[in-house]
Design a protein around this motif. Structure first.
Motif, PDB file in Angstrom:
ATOM      1  N   ASP A 120      -6.627   0.314  -9.081  1.00  0.00           N
ATOM      2  CA  ASP A 120      -7.873   0.147  -8.345  1.00  0.00           C
ATOM      3  C   ASP A 120      -8.867   1.252  -8.666  1.00  0.00           C
ATOM      4  O   ASP A 120     -10.053   1.140  -8.362  1.00  0.00           O
ATOM      5  CB  ASP A 120      -7.599   0.140  -6.840  1.00  0.00           C
ATOM      6  N   LYS A 154       2.034  -5.220  -6.407  1.00  0.00           N
ATOM      7  CA  LYS A 154       1.028  -4.590  -5.561  1.00  0.00           C
ATOM      8  C   LYS A 154       1.058  -5.159  -4.141  1.00  0.00           C
ATOM      9  O   LYS A 154       1.389  -6.323  -3.928  1.00  0.00           O
ATOM     10  CB  LYS A 154      -0.369  -4.785  -6.159  1.00  0.00           C
ATOM     11  N   SER A 164      -1.530  -5.655  -0.934  1.00  0.00           N
ATOM     12  CA  SER A 164      -2.976  -5.701  -0.686  1.00  0.00           C
ATOM     13  C   SER A 164      -3.434  -4.645   0.325  1.00  0.00           C
ATOM     14  O   SER A 164      -4.630  -4.355   0.414  1.00  0.00           O
ATOM     15  CB  SER A 164      -3.385  -7.088  -0.194  1.00  0.00           C
TER      16      SER A 164
END
Length: 377
Positions: free
Chosen positions: A145, A104, A106
């Motif tokens: 998310d 991932k 950020s």
């Protein structure tokens, strides 16, 4: 906004619900000024395609005997990182397994769209959950998310096996291109034409639909089933269509034609010929074909299982059948032939329902609002 989808399916080379969704949704995003990239696996070489503003990157598949998933994921991750360095990516979206080993960033928010994952279909198809697929799915869900479910059923059913980890989740139906799929007053309907569109496999209910034709033809000798869709193969390479011919050859020879794949843009003309469209899937997350036919004011018989009741109000916008009950499938088709005034009214109601529920404008707005809530969180 720049949205990057991870998918190896797209109508330019392979038919299927996920690819159709990506094309319809992606083109709508581009028309609204957003940037859309699709990164997935292709053949032995890398190629880039552009479809009405959508940039598609097909990466070479791994040929190593062990660890293909790791290599392929690394290849996809590298391409996403390169695209992000060139023009910031806001959202990366994948199906259930896609985030398992993806590193991932950020600066990016990651979304899983629930099209139906390994746990979902293993349970619905009464087969064992494979530990490796299950592990990848759990790891992928931890990294998301947020989640988008294409039906309430897939949201609730998936939650029986996997955790959403208290992340945001919304139900957003997949859009239908109602300009492509619309009534055509100039096309004549073929009497007693029963039409099925979808992958020719067991879970789509094709076998039960063919078996139902034996009952239907006893009352309507000129009834004919037209099957459009891509072939499906068993793990040992055997063709599902060959199995159908071997076991139900007499019925097929009498009243069934298996046409194979039809280009997406030509589907409306196939639906247009139909007097009734039938989709007796054993399980769906939501599907698109029923809504496409409904958008054309076609009488539709859909599965009563899964999200069927979310899609059709029985005897108002269509009919629901038990896809595992051949007699029930046959009964609903025969009832439709005998009540054409009723089913024509249901067809008109069905298009109105699709225009209100599955239109691109509403779908686009809901998705963008969801993406923004993740980005601003």
């Amino acid at each position: 906004m720049h949205i990057c989808f991870i998918s190896s399916e797209y109508p330019l080379w392979k038919s299927g619900g996920v690819g159709t969704f990506l094309q319809t949704f992606g083109r709508a995003l581009v028309r609204e000024g957003h940037k859309v990239s699709i990164v997935g696996l292709g053949n032995s070489y890398e190629e880039q395609l552009i479809d009405k503003g959508i940039k598609i990157y097909r990466l070479p598949r791994s040929t190593v005997p062990v660890g293909k998933f790791f290599f392929n994921t690394r290849c996809i991750a590298s391409k996403i990182a390169m695209l992000h360095s060139q023009e910031k990516i806001d959202i990366v979206e994948s199906a259930e397994l896609g985030l398992a080993f993806l590193k991932k960033n950020s600066e990016i928010k990651y979304v899983i769209r629930l099209h139906g994952g390994h746990h979902f279909f293993a349970e619905s198809e009464n087969r064992d959950v494979h530990w490796w697929q299950a592990l990848k799915e759990r790891l992928s869900f931890k990294k998301a998310d947020g989640f988008v479910a294409v039906s309430n059923y897939v949201r609730e059913h998936t939650s029986r096996f996997l955790s959403y980890h208290d992340k945001p989740i919304d139900i957003i139906y997949s859009p239908i291109n109602t300009e492509l799929f619309k009534p055509n007053a100039h096309q004549e309907i073929e009497p007693l034409n029963i039409t099925f569109v979808g992958t020719i496999c067991e879970k789509k209910g094709v076998r039960q639909l063919i078996m139902a034709m034996e009952i239907i033809c006893k009352k309507y000798s000129k009834a004919h089933l037209n099957i459009y869709g891509r072939e499906w193969f068993y793990k040992d390479g055997r063709s599902y269509t060959d199995m159908l011919h071997a076991e139900y050859g007499d019925i097929i020879d009498k009243c069934v034609t298996i046409h194979g794949v039809v280009p997406y843009e030509k589907l409306p003309s196939r639906y247009g010929l139909a007097q009734i469209c039938v989709f007796p899937s054993h399980m769906e997350t939501q599907g698109l074909v029923a809504q496409e036919a409904m958008a054309m004011e076609k009488p539709v018989i859909f599965s009563k299982l899964g999200p069927g009741p979310e899609t059709i109000v029985e005897y108002k916008t269509g009919l629901l059948c038990d896809p595992l009950n051949v007699n029930d499938i046959a009964y609903k088709i025969i009832w439709s032939f005998e009540n054409m005034d009723r089913v024509k009214e249901m067809g008109k109601n069905a298009r109105e329902y699709v225009l209100n529920t599955f239109n691109i404008k509403t779908n686009l707005s809901k998705n963008l609002d969801f993406y923004r809530t993740l980005i601003e969180a």
